[in-house]
Design an enzyme around this catalytic site. Structure first.
Site, mmCIF file in Angstrom:
data_model
loop_
_atom_site.group_PDB
_atom_site.id
_atom_site.type_symbol
_atom_site.label_atom_id
_atom_site.label_comp_id
_atom_site.label_asym_id
_atom_site.label_seq_id
_atom_site.Cartn_x
_atom_site.Cartn_y
_atom_site.Cartn_z
ATOM 1 N N GLY A 42 0.810 -1.211 0.000
ATOM 2 C CA GLY A 42 0.000 0.000 0.000
ATOM 3 C C GLY A 42 0.843 1.261 0.000
ATOM 4 N N ILE A 62 -10.122 -2.551 1.403
ATOM 5 C CA ILE A 62 -10.912 -1.447 0.854
ATOM 6 C C ILE A 62 -12.123 -1.115 1.740
ATOM 7 C CG2 ILE A 62 -12.100 -0.565 -1.203
ATOM 8 C CD1 ILE A 62 -8.914 -1.081 -1.367
ATOM 9 N N GLU A 98 -7.755 13.294 2.078
ATOM 10 C CA GLU A 98 -7.961 12.145 2.967
ATOM 11 C C GLU A 98 -7.213 12.344 4.288
ATOM 12 O OE1 GLU A 98 -7.279 8.361 1.139
ATOM 13 O OE2 GLU A 98 -7.033 7.314 3.041
ATOM 14 N N GLN A 128 -3.403 14.084 42.004
ATOM 15 C CA GLN A 128 -2.604 14.996 41.177
ATOM 16 C C GLN A 128 -2.081 14.330 39.903
ATOM 17 O OE1 GLN A 128 1.167 16.617 42.639
ATOM 18 N NE2 GLN A 128 0.376 18.646 42.158
ATOM 19 N N LEU A 136 -6.593 5.145 32.581
ATOM 20 C CA LEU A 136 -7.359 5.864 33.602
ATOM 21 C C LEU A 136 -8.700 5.190 33.898
ATOM 22 C CD1 LEU A 136 -6.518 9.524 32.517
ATOM 23 C CD2 LEU A 136 -5.931 8.470 34.713
ATOM 24 N N GLY A 139 -9.615 -1.453 34.858
ATOM 25 C CA GLY A 139 -10.138 -2.685 34.234
ATOM 26 C C GLY A 139 -11.298 -2.418 33.290
ATOM 27 N N GLU A 191 5.366 6.294 9.110
ATOM 28 C CA GLU A 191 6.721 6.272 8.523
ATOM 29 C C GLU A 191 6.720 6.985 7.167
ATOM 30 O OE1 GLU A 191 5.152 3.537 9.745
ATOM 31 O OE2 GLU A 191 6.266 3.451 11.623
HETATM 32 C C1 LIG Z 1 -8.929 -0.835 8.051
HETATM 33 C C2 LIG Z 1 -8.207 -0.373 6.834
HETATM 34 C C3 LIG Z 1 -8.885 0.361 5.876
HETATM 35 C C4 LIG Z 1 -8.239 0.754 4.698
HETATM 36 N N1 LIG Z 1 -8.949 1.392 3.700
HETATM 37 C C5 LIG Z 1 -8.377 1.557 2.494
HETATM 38 C C6 LIG Z 1 -9.153 2.029 1.384
HETATM 39 O O1 LIG Z 1 -10.331 2.341 1.506
HETATM 40 N N2 LIG Z 1 -8.547 2.130 0.167
HETATM 41 C C7 LIG Z 1 -7.233 1.809 -0.010
HETATM 42 O O2 LIG Z 1 -6.750 1.914 -1.141
HETATM 43 N N3 LIG Z 1 -6.472 1.389 1.030
HETATM 44 C C8 LIG Z 1 -7.013 1.238 2.263
HETATM 45 N N4 LIG Z 1 -6.258 0.781 3.321
HETATM 46 C C9 LIG Z 1 -4.855 0.485 3.100
HETATM 47 C C10 LIG Z 1 -3.881 1.398 3.812
HETATM 48 O O3 LIG Z 1 -3.849 2.659 3.200
HETATM 49 C C11 LIG Z 1 -2.534 0.665 3.813
HETATM 50 O O4 LIG Z 1 -2.639 -0.389 4.736
HETATM 51 C C12 LIG Z 1 -1.369 1.562 4.145
HETATM 52 O O5 LIG Z 1 -1.157 2.504 3.134
HETATM 53 C C13 LIG Z 1 -0.071 0.749 4.352
HETATM 54 O O6 LIG Z 1 0.138 -0.134 3.308
HETATM 55 P P1 LIG Z 1 0.432 -1.680 3.635
HETATM 56 O O7 LIG Z 1 -0.595 -2.169 4.567
HETATM 57 O O8 LIG Z 1 0.578 -2.404 2.354
HETATM 58 O O9 LIG Z 1 1.807 -1.677 4.403
HETATM 59 P P2 LIG Z 1 3.263 -1.688 3.738
HETATM 60 O O10 LIG Z 1 3.323 -0.662 2.674
HETATM 61 O O11 LIG Z 1 3.600 -3.078 3.390
HETATM 62 O O12 LIG Z 1 4.147 -1.218 4.972
HETATM 63 C C14 LIG Z 1 4.446 -2.085 6.067
HETATM 64 C C15 LIG Z 1 5.297 -1.308 7.062
HETATM 65 O O13 LIG Z 1 6.516 -0.890 6.420
HETATM 66 C C16 LIG Z 1 6.650 0.516 6.557
HETATM 67 N N5 LIG Z 1 7.285 1.054 5.361
HETATM 68 C C17 LIG Z 1 6.922 0.897 4.064
HETATM 69 N N6 LIG Z 1 7.725 1.593 3.260
HETATM 70 C C18 LIG Z 1 8.622 2.225 4.059
HETATM 71 C C19 LIG Z 1 9.723 3.111 3.830
HETATM 72 N N7 LIG Z 1 10.046 3.517 2.598
HETATM 73 N N8 LIG Z 1 10.423 3.567 4.891
HETATM 74 C C20 LIG Z 1 10.091 3.181 6.147
HETATM 75 N N9 LIG Z 1 9.058 2.356 6.428
HETATM 76 C C21 LIG Z 1 8.339 1.889 5.397
HETATM 77 C C22 LIG Z 1 5.241 1.056 6.720
HETATM 78 O O14 LIG Z 1 5.242 2.309 7.332
HETATM 79 C C23 LIG Z 1 4.628 -0.042 7.580
HETATM 80 O O15 LIG Z 1 4.970 0.186 8.915
HETATM 81 C C24 LIG Z 1 -6.874 0.442 4.525
HETATM 82 C C25 LIG Z 1 -6.174 -0.258 5.526
HETATM 83 C C26 LIG Z 1 -6.819 -0.680 6.647
HETATM 84 C C27 LIG Z 1 -6.048 -1.473 7.672
#
Ligand SMILES: Cc1cc2nc3c(=O)[nH]c(=O)nc-3n(C[C@H](O)[C@H](O)[C@H](O)COP(=O)(O)OP(=O)(O)OC[C@H]3O[C@@H](n4cnc5c(N)ncnc54)[C@H](O)[C@@H]3O)c2cc1C
Length: 382
Positions: free
Chosen positions: A131, A157, A245, A282, A340, A343, A370
């Site tokens: 993603g 999605i 977004e 406090q 806070l 349980g 990131e």
């Molecule tokens: C509940 C949910 C709803 C979502 N809804 C949508 C939606 O409607 N439409 C849509 O298109 N997407 C959607 N997403 C996708 C979301 O945008 C992606 O999960 C997100 O962009 C991260 O992509 P990934 O999960 O593939 O993680 P990855 O890209 O695989 O990343 C994994 C980890 O590696 C880190 N990483 C990756 N590249 C680097 C870098 N260059 N340097 C340092 N760290 C890095 C990331 O920060 C992360 O911690 C949704 C996700 C969730 C969980």
């Protein structure tokens, strides 16, 4: 900092009344069902909530970004991150692709139904393979006469299982380019398109009422006129809509955190330990003061970025900072507010428990923390 005018306050009162009467009583039932009933959308359309900034000729209200901000803040106060997210995706993460780049005929065909809540929208960029790296998209779109043929799959999605219209990023083969991001285009895909299917609805940690799906495109034939913008410029469009977004994500994070803080203050006033209410200790008072300060900082950062964006500025740096700061902030608020509550903070019957699960998404969805740091660092010209 005076941000809202009188008309914004009136709109806020309308949205708040709707949320209190027609959303909050159902939040637990929607969580259990794993979906928000589709009847909510025509109702929101009727109230004028679904095309706030769109031109009136398409059924919108022609209002400003701060009216949109009011909508999202009030939806987020519902104590349902799922509801806020579903609305945000429909109004500000998916449908802007059509409003900003669709041909006139396409806008006339779909926008009124989007504003009326008759057609629910989703945006499909992320794939099972990744993603963060949007330029690596591998879903293919091949031109075949009057159509494009789409093949590939999309992951995580939002509104994915229930949507009627999908805004899909795909790589156009003819435009295979030297630079990876150049071949990407955006398409409007109708749910009924042969070859398109919702392969599965995903089980999640939080945002349980939001339907999150994996989508499959197997020789899905999409009319060529459903291409949004010019072929091959989709990457830039995805980035442009990401800005909006991320602003909406910031508004959600701040409003949800504020609600969580209010709930926690009410709790520590009631809860007694060692001869008096927790609110008199406090360390509790200082923790709440820290959280209130953090939320106020997040709010001001978000409003300042909204203003910059509304004034027509690029605001990439500002918006990325909003996304980073507020997502991390909401998780800090969640950790401390659960603590806070003791349980009870770990029990499903308390809204704070849902809040903590819902906001965990914020550092991941819509661009991870990131990736936000990478963008901000680039802006620093190191
Ligand atoms: C509940 C949910 C709803 C979502 N809804 C949508 C939606 O409607 N439409 C849509 O298109 N997407 C959607 N997403 C996708 C979301 O945008 C992606 O999960 C997100 O962009 C991260 O992509 P990934 O999960 O593939 O993680 P990855 O890209 O695989 O990343 C994994 C980890 O590696 C880190 N990483 C990756 N590249 C680097 C870098 N260059 N340097 C340092 N760290 C890095 C990331 O920060 C992360 O911690 C949704 C996700 C969730 C969980």
């Amino acid at each position: 900092m005076k941000v809202f005018a009188e008309h914004h306050d009136m709109f806020r009162a309308t949205v708040r009344a709707f949320v209190e009467r027609e959303v909050m009583p159902h939040v637990e039932a929607w969580e259990a069902a794993g979906r928000i009933p589709k009847t909510i959308w025509p109702r929101m359309g009727e109230l004028g909530f679904l095309g706030v900034e769109y031109d009136e000729k398409y059924g919108g209200a022609g209002a400003d970004l701060f009216t949109t901000a009011v909508l999202h803040e009030e939806c987020a106060r519902s104590r349902s991150g799922s509801f806020a997210m579903a609305v945000g995706v429909h109004t500000d993460m998916a449908s802007p692709h059509l409003y900003w780049t669709g041909r006139e005929a396409l806008k006339e065909k779909y926008l009124p139904a989007i504003c009326r809540g008759e057609k629910l929208c989703a945006v499909a960029v992320t794939e099972p393979g990744g993603g963060s790296d949007v330029a690596a998209i591998s879903t293919r779109a091949t031109r075949d006469g009057t159509h494009y043929v789409l093949n590939g799959s999309k992951m995580f999605i939002t509104n994915g299982a229930l949507a009627d219209l999908y805004f899909v990023a795909a790589r156009v083969e003819a435009r295979e380019a030297t630079r990876r991001h150049q071949g990407i285009s955006m398409f409007l895909v109708e749910r009924e398109t042969p070859g398109f299917s919702v392969s599965r609805t995903l089980e999640k940690t939080g945002m349980l009422a939001s339907d999150t799906a994996e989508l499959t495109f197997q020789d899905a034939r999409v009319p060529a006129e459903n291409l949004l913008g010019r072929e091959g410029v989709g990457f830039y469009e995805v980035m442009r809509v990401f800005q909006r977004e991320r602003l909406v994500a910031g508004l959600h994070a701040v409003a949800m955190s504020e609600r969580a803080l209010e709930d926690t203050i009410a709790y520590v006033r009631e809860r007694h330990a060692f001869g008096g209410p927790l609110s008199e200790k406090q360390i509790v008072r200082h923790k709440l003061a820290d959280l209130a300060t953090l939320i106020e900082a997040g709010r001001r950062l978000t409003y300042a970025a909204c203003q910059h964006y509304a004034d027509g500025g690029e605001a990439v740096r500002e918006v990325s900072m909003v996304k980073l700061f507020t997502a991390e902030m909401a998780n800090r608020v969640a950790y401390d507010c659960v603590q806070l509550h003791g349980g009870y903070g770990y029990m499903r019957e308390y809204a704070i428990e849902r809040f903590a699960r819902d906001v965990r998404l914020f550092t991941i969805g819509g661009g991870t923390s990131e990736i936000m740091k990478e963008i901000i660092a680039k802006e620093l010209h190191l």
